[in-house]
Each structure stands twice: as C-alpha cells, then as structure tokens.
Design a protein around this motif. Sequence first.
Motif, PDB file in Angstrom:
ATOM      1  N   HIS A  27      53.112  32.128   0.122  1.00  0.00           N
ATOM      2  CA  HIS A  27      52.984  33.398  -0.805  1.00  0.00           C
ATOM      3  C   HIS A  27      51.528  33.643  -1.156  1.00  0.00           C
ATOM      4  CE1 HIS A  27      53.863  35.001  -4.692  1.00  0.00           C
ATOM      5  NE2 HIS A  27      53.978  36.167  -4.125  1.00  0.00           N
ATOM      6  N   LYS A  28      50.936  33.122  -1.926  1.00  0.00           N
ATOM      7  CA  LYS A  28      49.503  33.369  -2.380  1.00  0.00           C
ATOM      8  C   LYS A  28      48.712  31.925  -2.240  1.00  0.00           C
ATOM      9  CE  LYS A  28      50.498  37.660  -4.687  1.00  0.00           C
ATOM     10  NZ  LYS A  28      50.202  38.633  -5.652  1.00  0.00           N
ATOM     11  N   LYS A  29      49.053  31.319  -1.530  1.00  0.00           N
ATOM     12  CA  LYS A  29      48.001  30.018  -1.004  1.00  0.00           C
ATOM     13  C   LYS A  29      48.036  28.836  -2.218  1.00  0.00           C
ATOM     14  CE  LYS A  29      45.559  32.832   1.774  1.00  0.00           C
ATOM     15  NZ  LYS A  29      43.983  32.886   2.522  1.00  0.00           N
ATOM     16  N   GLY A  30      49.048  28.863  -3.053  1.00  0.00           N
ATOM     17  CA  GLY A  30      49.010  27.801  -3.984  1.00  0.00           C
ATOM     18  C   GLY A  30      49.123  26.470  -3.593  1.00  0.00           C
TER      19      GLY A  30
ATOM     20  N   CYS B 277      56.633  25.505  -5.696  1.00  0.00           N
ATOM     21  CA  CYS B 277      55.144  25.795  -5.891  1.00  0.00           C
ATOM     22  C   CYS B 277      54.788  25.974  -7.177  1.00  0.00           C
ATOM     23  CB  CYS B 277      54.770  27.208  -5.059  1.00  0.00           C
ATOM     24  SG  CYS B 277      53.072  27.820  -5.140  1.00  0.00           S
TER      25      CYS B 277
ATOM     26  N   CYS C 286      50.773  27.287   0.265  1.00  0.00           N
ATOM     27  CA  CYS C 286      51.780  28.100  -0.033  1.00  0.00           C
ATOM     28  C   CYS C 286      51.983  29.482   0.662  1.00  0.00           C
ATOM     29  CB  CYS C 286      52.093  28.711  -1.565  1.00  0.00           C
ATOM     30  SG  CYS C 286      53.629  29.512  -1.854  1.00  0.00           S
TER      31      CYS C 286
ATOM     32  N   LEU D 105      52.451  27.827  -8.666  1.00  0.00           N
ATOM     33  CA  LEU D 105      52.042  29.243  -8.870  1.00  0.00           C
ATOM     34  C   LEU D 105      53.010  30.150  -9.385  1.00  0.00           C
ATOM     35  CD1 LEU D 105      48.926  29.972  -6.994  1.00  0.00           C
ATOM     36  CD2 LEU D 105      49.032  28.420  -8.979  1.00  0.00           C
ATOM     37  N   HIS D 106      54.022  30.503  -8.505  1.00  0.00           N
ATOM     38  CA  HIS D 106      55.102  31.369  -8.821  1.00  0.00           C
ATOM     39  C   HIS D 106      56.375  30.794  -8.401  1.00  0.00           C
ATOM     40  CE1 HIS D 106      51.149  33.129  -7.258  1.00  0.00           C
ATOM     41  NE2 HIS D 106      51.391  33.868  -8.631  1.00  0.00           N
ATOM     42  N   ASN D 107      56.572  29.855  -8.116  1.00  0.00           N
ATOM     43  CA  ASN D 107      57.732  29.087  -8.078  1.00  0.00           C
ATOM     44  C   ASN D 107      58.540  29.265  -6.624  1.00  0.00           C
ATOM     45  OD1 ASN D 107      57.710  27.716 -10.631  1.00  0.00           O
ATOM     46  ND2 ASN D 107      58.599  29.560 -11.720  1.00  0.00           N
ATOM     47  N   PHE D 108      58.020  29.828  -5.706  1.00  0.00           N
ATOM     48  CA  PHE D 108      58.753  29.724  -4.386  1.00  0.00           C
ATOM     49  C   PHE D 108      59.089  28.107  -3.899  1.00  0.00           C
ATOM     50  CE2 PHE D 108      57.345  32.868  -0.907  1.00  0.00           C
ATOM     51  CZ  PHE D 108      57.418  34.068  -1.861  1.00  0.00           C
TER      52      PHE D 108
HETATM   53  S1  FES Z   1      51.376  31.047  -4.298  1.00  0.00           S
HETATM   54 FE1  FES Z   1      53.091  29.786  -4.295  1.00  0.00          FE
HETATM   55  S2  FES Z   1      54.794  30.738  -5.147  1.00  0.00           S
HETATM   56 FE2  FES Z   1      53.097  32.051  -5.172  1.00  0.00          FE
END
Ligand code: FES
Length: 110
Positions: free
Chosen positions: A53-56, A70, A51, A72-75
């Motif tokens: 964002h933060k590699k989810g 995603c 991802c 982890l944080h729903n991107f």
């Molecule tokens: S790591 Fe994917 S939305 Fe944060």
Amino acid sequence: MDGDIIATKWIDVCALEEIPVRGARRMKWKGLELGLFRTSAHEVYAIDNECPHKKGPLSEGIVHDTGVTCPLHNFVIDLPTGLARGADEGCVKTFAVEVKDGRVLVEVGA
Ligand code: FES
C-alpha cells in the motif's frame, strides 16, 4: 549450454527462538529487507518487509493465523502467498523458508 540454470542461495538467518511466536523480526541482505514471521503453529514465513500500500514496515504489524496486519493502514497480507486479503489489492514477494535443527534458512536467490 542447454537450458537455464537458476542459481539460488540459502542463508542461515537466525535461530527459530529469535523470532517471537506470533511475532516477527526484520532482516537485511544485499539490498533486500525481509520480514520473518512466526505463527502460533511455529510456521515461519519470509516476505518483503514493505507493504504494497504505502510501504509500511510489515514486520511491525500484528501476526494472526497466517497473516500480518500492516501497522499503518491495516492491510492484511497473507504470509504464504504475499497477497493482500479481502478487498485490498497488492502483493509482496515471498521467499522460501526452511527450519532445520532449530535454525531458520531463507532462500534469497543468487
Ligand atoms: S502502508 Fe500498509 S496498509 Fe498502508
């Protein structure tokens, strides 16, 4: 030599049935980690599994229409383009996919 020759390589990844409908699986190839996603319309997409964002791990996300959320944080990542949808920003690399005789082929470059 005239012009550049861009080498590409298609690899046979798995059978279509090995990717669950509205699901995903992960593949690794020469340092790449890709997520393979199958929609309810049986389209298959391959994108970088990380991802923006933060590699989810996107292959562990929820597949809906032509996107994946995603875990982890729903991107929400648009599978055809690799772009984050909505107000979120970022994108992941996409890879060409072909389904031929029930096999999934991915273009991974040279
Ligand atoms: S790591 Fe994917 S939305 Fe944060």
